[in-house]
Design a protein around this motif. Structure first.
Motif, PDB file in Angstrom:
ATOM      1  N   ALA A  46       6.242  14.111  -3.946  1.00 56.94           N
ATOM      2  CA  ALA A  46       6.651  15.411  -3.398  1.00 56.94           C
ATOM      3  C   ALA A  46       6.940  15.311  -1.899  1.00 56.94           C
ATOM      4  O   ALA A  46       7.837  15.992  -1.396  1.00 56.94           O
ATOM      5  N   ALA A  47       6.203  14.451  -1.197  1.00 56.89           N
ATOM      6  CA  ALA A  47       6.383  14.324   0.255  1.00 56.89           C
ATOM      7  C   ALA A  47       7.732  13.707   0.613  1.00 56.89           C
ATOM      8  O   ALA A  47       8.333  14.081   1.613  1.00 56.89           O
ATOM      9  N   ILE A  48       8.209  12.759  -0.199  1.00 56.76           N
ATOM     10  CA  ILE A  48       9.490  12.127   0.116  1.00 56.76           C
ATOM     11  C   ILE A  48      10.679  12.889  -0.461  1.00 56.76           C
ATOM     12  O   ILE A  48      11.823  12.625  -0.088  1.00 56.76           O
ATOM     13  N   GLN A  49      10.423  13.850  -1.333  1.00 57.31           N
ATOM     14  CA  GLN A  49      11.505  14.587  -1.989  1.00 57.31           C
ATOM     15  C   GLN A  49      12.480  15.227  -0.998  1.00 57.31           C
ATOM     16  O   GLN A  49      13.690  15.077  -1.158  1.00 57.31           O
TER      17      GLN A  49
ATOM     18  N   TRP B 204       0.841  -1.199   0.000  1.00 57.75           N
ATOM     19  CA  TRP B 204       0.000   0.000   0.000  1.00 57.75           C
ATOM     20  C   TRP B 204       0.879   1.252   0.000  1.00 57.75           C
ATOM     21  O   TRP B 204       0.657   2.186  -0.771  1.00 57.75           O
ATOM     22  N   ILE B 205       1.882   1.255   0.865  1.00 56.65           N
ATOM     23  CA  ILE B 205       2.809   2.388   0.915  1.00 56.65           C
ATOM     24  C   ILE B 205       3.536   2.527  -0.426  1.00 56.65           C
ATOM     25  O   ILE B 205       3.722   3.629  -0.943  1.00 56.65           O
ATOM     26  N   GLY B 206       3.934   1.390  -0.999  1.00 56.81           N
ATOM     27  CA  GLY B 206       4.603   1.416  -2.300  1.00 56.81           C
ATOM     28  C   GLY B 206       3.718   1.959  -3.403  1.00 56.81           C
ATOM     29  O   GLY B 206       4.159   2.751  -4.244  1.00 56.81           O
ATOM     30  N   ALA B 207       2.447   1.568  -3.400  1.00 59.07           N
ATOM     31  CA  ALA B 207       1.516   2.044  -4.431  1.00 59.07           C
ATOM     32  C   ALA B 207       1.322   3.559  -4.345  1.00 59.07           C
ATOM     33  O   ALA B 207       1.152   4.228  -5.373  1.00 59.07           O
ATOM     34  N   GLN B 208       1.368   4.096  -3.139  1.00 56.29           N
ATOM     35  CA  GLN B 208       1.196   5.539  -2.983  1.00 56.29           C
ATOM     36  C   GLN B 208       2.358   6.327  -3.577  1.00 56.29           C
ATOM     37  O   GLN B 208       2.203   7.504  -3.903  1.00 56.29           O
TER      38      GLN B 208
ATOM     39  N   LEU C 133      11.093   3.470  -6.264  1.00 56.67           N
ATOM     40  CA  LEU C 133      11.015   3.095  -4.854  1.00 56.67           C
ATOM     41  C   LEU C 133       9.711   2.355  -4.565  1.00 56.67           C
ATOM     42  O   LEU C 133       9.697   1.323  -3.892  1.00 56.67           O
ATOM     43  N   GLY C 134       8.613   2.869  -5.089  1.00 55.88           N
ATOM     44  CA  GLY C 134       7.319   2.213  -4.910  1.00 55.88           C
ATOM     45  C   GLY C 134       7.303   0.818  -5.502  1.00 55.88           C
ATOM     46  O   GLY C 134       6.752  -0.115  -4.906  1.00 55.88           O
ATOM     47  N   SER C 135       7.910   0.656  -6.664  1.00 53.15           N
ATOM     48  CA  SER C 135       7.982  -0.665  -7.301  1.00 53.15           C
ATOM     49  C   SER C 135       8.766  -1.643  -6.440  1.00 53.15           C
ATOM     50  O   SER C 135       8.364  -2.803  -6.272  1.00 53.15           O
ATOM     51  N   LEU C 136       9.886  -1.185  -5.875  1.00 50.82           N
ATOM     52  CA  LEU C 136      10.676  -2.043  -4.988  1.00 50.82           C
ATOM     53  C   LEU C 136       9.868  -2.457  -3.762  1.00 50.82           C
ATOM     54  O   LEU C 136       9.922  -3.616  -3.329  1.00 50.82           O
ATOM     55  N   GLU C 137       9.096  -1.527  -3.210  1.00 50.51           N
ATOM     56  CA  GLU C 137       8.279  -1.833  -2.037  1.00 50.51           C
ATOM     57  C   GLU C 137       7.183  -2.837  -2.377  1.00 50.51           C
ATOM     58  O   GLU C 137       6.918  -3.764  -1.597  1.00 50.51           O
ATOM     59  N   ILE C 138       6.566  -2.684  -3.532  1.00 49.43           N
ATOM     60  CA  ILE C 138       5.517  -3.626  -3.952  1.00 49.43           C
ATOM     61  C   ILE C 138       6.110  -5.009  -4.196  1.00 49.43           C
ATOM     62  O   ILE C 138       5.549  -6.023  -3.770  1.00 49.43           O
TER      63      ILE C 138
END
Length: 140
Positions: free
Chosen positions: A16-19, A4-8, A44-49
């Motif tokens: 922008a929030a993690i920038q 879920w975190i990765g998809a976001q 990063l999101g892809s790695l988390e997923i």
């Protein structure tokens, strides 16, 4: 939760929030010289997923789940490093008091790294039991 975190990370808001976290990191800031903010967030999101899917596959393939758990540990170790490199993580009060953002936002990674370590141990145990059940270590 990790998926879920990765998809976001694929949203402009999350990118922008993690920038500022990435930009202030001596380990990761150089990535913005070769990737855009949105592209880095998507990677990063892809790695988390992928990590989440590999962890979830543990009942079928515990050895593959080990890889996902290690990925989770590495991902959350890297984000926990932002606690030390991002300005504004603590509020000036004489004590170590975390700001709401980014301090408390990053604190969730302590729980997630703990979960990744737990799934790593669980997957390793399952893989060893499965290997031992075959006697000589070969799958039949």
């Amino acid at each position: 939760m990790i998926a879920w975190i990765g998809a976001q990370k694929f949203t402009g808001y999350e990118a922008a929030a993690i920038q500022p976290l990435i930009a202030n990191s001596p380990i990761f800031s150089w990535l913005y010289s070769i990737l855009s903010v949105r592209t880095f967030a998507a990677v990063l999101g892809s790695l988390e997923i992928v990590a989440a899917l590999l962890i979830a596959i543990r009942p079928l393939w515990p050895r593959i789940s080990i890889i996902g758990s290690v990925m989770g540990v590495l991902l959350f170790l890297s984000t926990l490093s932002f606690l030390f490199t991002t300005p504004g993580v603590t509020v000036p009060s004489g004590l170590l008091v975390l700001s709401v953002v980014p301090g408390q936002f990053l604190l969730k990674d302590l729980v997630l790294i703990s979960a990744s370590l737990w799934t790593l141990g669980d997957s390793l145990g399952a893989a060893l039991r499965r290997r031992g059940a075959h006697g000589d270590g070969e799958r039949r």
